[in-house]
Design a protein around this motif. Sequence first.
Motif, PDB file in Angstrom:
ATOM      1  N   GLU A   1       0.618  -0.969  -0.035  1.00  0.00           N
ATOM      2  CA  GLU A   1       0.235  -0.304  -0.532  1.00  0.00           C
ATOM      3  C   GLU A   1       1.104   0.863   0.272  1.00  0.00           C
ATOM      4  N   GLY A   2       1.588   1.802   0.505  1.00  0.00           N
ATOM      5  CA  GLY A   2       3.083   2.485   0.443  1.00  0.00           C
ATOM      6  C   GLY A   2       3.741   1.738   1.947  1.00  0.00           C
ATOM      7  N   ALA A   3       4.447   3.554   1.738  1.00  0.00           N
ATOM      8  CA  ALA A   3       5.517   3.303   2.465  1.00  0.00           C
ATOM      9  C   ALA A   3       6.196   5.168   3.211  1.00  0.00           C
ATOM     10  N   GLU A   4       6.259   5.376   3.972  1.00  0.00           N
ATOM     11  CA  GLU A   4       6.643   6.306   5.209  1.00  0.00           C
ATOM     12  C   GLU A   4       7.682   6.138   5.905  1.00  0.00           C
ATOM     13  N   ALA A   5       7.502   7.210   6.499  1.00  0.00           N
ATOM     14  CA  ALA A   5       8.928   7.231   7.181  1.00  0.00           C
ATOM     15  C   ALA A   5       8.841   8.783   8.990  1.00  0.00           C
ATOM     16  N   TYR A   6       8.908   8.189   9.943  1.00  0.00           N
ATOM     17  CA  TYR A   6       9.067   9.197  11.018  1.00  0.00           C
ATOM     18  C   TYR A   6      10.248   9.505  11.577  1.00  0.00           C
ATOM     19  N   GLY A   7      11.048  10.691  11.450  1.00  0.00           N
ATOM     20  CA  GLY A   7      12.086  10.268  12.073  1.00  0.00           C
ATOM     21  C   GLY A   7      13.217   9.123  11.074  1.00  0.00           C
ATOM     22  N   LYS A   8      14.472   8.384  12.013  1.00  0.00           N
ATOM     23  CA  LYS A   8      14.953   7.555  11.451  1.00  0.00           C
ATOM     24  C   LYS A   8      14.130   6.141  11.077  1.00  0.00           C
ATOM     25  N   HIS A   9      12.847   6.334  11.182  1.00  0.00           N
ATOM     26  CA  HIS A   9      12.072   4.531  11.142  1.00  0.00           C
ATOM     27  C   HIS A   9      11.614   4.724   9.893  1.00  0.00           C
ATOM     28  N   LEU A  10      11.059   3.907   9.477  1.00  0.00           N
ATOM     29  CA  LEU A  10      10.023   3.340   8.118  1.00  0.00           C
ATOM     30  C   LEU A  10       9.552   2.943   8.716  1.00  0.00           C
ATOM     31  N   PHE A  11       7.804   2.619   7.678  1.00  0.00           N
ATOM     32  CA  PHE A  11       6.488   2.028   8.006  1.00  0.00           C
ATOM     33  C   PHE A  11       6.066   1.675   6.350  1.00  0.00           C
ATOM     34  N   VAL A  12       6.322   0.687   5.974  1.00  0.00           N
ATOM     35  CA  VAL A  12       5.470  -0.049   4.913  1.00  0.00           C
ATOM     36  C   VAL A  12       4.579  -1.051   5.092  1.00  0.00           C
ATOM     37  N   SER A  13       3.262  -0.553   4.681  1.00  0.00           N
ATOM     38  CA  SER A  13       1.587  -1.423   4.781  1.00  0.00           C
ATOM     39  C   SER A  13       1.656  -2.178   3.592  1.00  0.00           C
ATOM     40  N   PHE A  14       0.981  -3.299   3.878  1.00  0.00           N
ATOM     41  CA  PHE A  14       0.356  -3.982   2.591  1.00  0.00           C
ATOM     42  C   PHE A  14      -1.433  -3.880   3.421  1.00  0.00           C
ATOM     43  N   GLU A  15      -1.879  -4.438   1.640  1.00  0.00           N
ATOM     44  CA  GLU A  15      -3.382  -4.527   1.882  1.00  0.00           C
ATOM     45  C   GLU A  15      -3.642  -6.044   2.679  1.00  0.00           C
ATOM     46  N   GLY A  16      -5.038  -6.018   2.901  1.00  0.00           N
ATOM     47  CA  GLY A  16      -5.182  -7.202   3.757  1.00  0.00           C
ATOM     48  C   GLY A  16      -4.512  -7.476   5.881  1.00  0.00           C
ATOM     49  N   THR A  17      -3.892  -5.958   5.637  1.00  0.00           N
ATOM     50  CA  THR A  17      -3.349  -6.469   7.042  1.00  0.00           C
ATOM     51  C   THR A  17      -2.527  -4.850   7.520  1.00  0.00           C
ATOM     52  N   GLU A  18      -3.704  -4.886   9.283  1.00  0.00           N
ATOM     53  CA  GLU A  18      -2.968  -3.696   9.700  1.00  0.00           C
ATOM     54  C   GLU A  18      -1.506  -3.753  10.216  1.00  0.00           C
ATOM     55  N   GLU A  19      -1.150  -4.321  10.146  1.00  0.00           N
ATOM     56  CA  GLU A  19       0.079  -4.746  10.490  1.00  0.00           C
ATOM     57  C   GLU A  19       1.278  -4.277   9.328  1.00  0.00           C
ATOM     58  N   GLN A  20       2.663  -3.623  10.337  1.00  0.00           N
ATOM     59  CA  GLN A  20       3.419  -2.399   9.003  1.00  0.00           C
ATOM     60  C   GLN A  20       4.649  -3.109   9.367  1.00  0.00           C
ATOM     61  N   VAL A  21       5.407  -3.134   8.609  1.00  0.00           N
ATOM     62  CA  VAL A  21       6.799  -3.625   9.041  1.00  0.00           C
ATOM     63  C   VAL A  21       7.816  -2.472   8.864  1.00  0.00           C
ATOM     64  N   HIS A  22       8.450  -2.262  10.367  1.00  0.00           N
ATOM     65  CA  HIS A  22       8.845  -1.499  10.809  1.00  0.00           C
ATOM     66  C   HIS A  22      10.135  -1.583  10.570  1.00  0.00           C
ATOM     67  N   VAL A  23      10.880  -0.836  10.257  1.00  0.00           N
ATOM     68  CA  VAL A  23      12.692  -0.419  10.037  1.00  0.00           C
ATOM     69  C   VAL A  23      13.791   0.291  10.718  1.00  0.00           C
ATOM     70  N   HIS A  24      14.577   0.055  11.532  1.00  0.00           N
ATOM     71  CA  HIS A  24      15.479   1.633  11.219  1.00  0.00           C
ATOM     72  C   HIS A  24      16.581   0.927  11.377  1.00  0.00           C
ATOM     73  N   LEU A  25      17.668   1.147  10.134  1.00  0.00           N
ATOM     74  CA  LEU A  25      18.808   0.743   9.516  1.00  0.00           C
ATOM     75  C   LEU A  25      19.672   0.714  10.520  1.00  0.00           C
ATOM     76  N   GLY A  26      20.310   1.782  11.536  1.00  0.00           N
ATOM     77  CA  GLY A  26      20.814   2.145  12.207  1.00  0.00           C
ATOM     78  C   GLY A  26      22.116   2.368  11.830  1.00  0.00           C
ATOM     79  N   LEU A  27      23.257   2.046  12.756  1.00  0.00           N
ATOM     80  CA  LEU A  27      24.657   2.790  11.826  1.00  0.00           C
ATOM     81  C   LEU A  27      25.094   1.973  10.407  1.00  0.00           C
ATOM     82  N   TYR A  28      24.175   0.430  10.140  1.00  0.00           N
ATOM     83  CA  TYR A  28      24.947  -0.068   9.147  1.00  0.00           C
ATOM     84  C   TYR A  28      23.715  -0.572   7.954  1.00  0.00           C
ATOM     85  N   GLY A  29      22.694   0.098   8.640  1.00  0.00           N
ATOM     86  CA  GLY A  29      22.188  -0.804   6.793  1.00  0.00           C
ATOM     87  C   GLY A  29      21.608  -0.099   6.094  1.00  0.00           C
TER      88      GLY A  29
END
Length: 270
Positions: free
Chosen positions: A45-73
């Motif tokens: 469905e989409g992706a958005e950032a808040y500060g240094k955090h990334l959130f990716v959303s998908f159809e059919g679920t309220e859950e989101q993938v949370h990504v924090h790259l840290g120093l090496y990601g």
Amino acid sequence: MPEGHTLHRLAADLAGTYAGRQVRSSSPQGRFEAAAARLDRRVLEGAEAYGKHLFVSFEGTEEQVHVHLGLYGTFLISPGVGRPVVGQVRWRLEAQDTADLRGPNACELLTPPAVEQILGRLGPDPLRADADPDLAWHRIHRSDTPIAALLMDQKVLAGVGNVYRAEVLFRQRVAPMTAGRRIPRVRWDAMWADFVALMQVGVERGRIDTVRPEHEPQAMGRDPRADDHGGEVYVYRRDGQPCLVCGTPVRRRDVAGRNLFWCPSCQQRR
């Protein structure tokens, strides 16, 4: 560690590449295997950032993938699908193009309450339209902590890192060890406006540029900055070199666990 403009640029790239498309989701490394399988063949469905955090959303679920790259990601998009796996790929997305996430601090599938818990710990993000700079100001003007440390606290300000901290303090002629409560409101408003403008440039260019036109290499007759970080800056990683404004050698010290760079002449304590 990537600063906020990198995450906002990444969110835009992911949304532009995959939003509205059914994607293949996998975890070649295996550490995100179960969650990746639950998302496989769903429409992103989409992706958005808040500060240094990334959130990716998908159809059919309220859950989101949370990504924090840290120093090496890294989260890199490459053309084509079926590409050989190189390195430890935590999460792979495929739909005409391939996005590989490597080495993040966090890659997790979260419920809405868990997402809200993360967001609730963050201060306002200068790159978000819904940001309220008053929230940061309330924390700053009641604190005896040096402003250089406060600006690195993600509970005060989300997305600002070491480079933007040093550069905005220099541009606003603020001594880095000034207590937060001694920063006038008018000065904070100018700092916030600077963060917004400079970080938007960072999103557009994919690098941090902070010098004003009169201090760019062509205007000053100097060589462009040579640094793996890229971008034209006033003080960041320029310790021992002359200030571009007054010529005083730039200094460096440790503040909040990171190297701070400043000009002792341009940034005298008022």
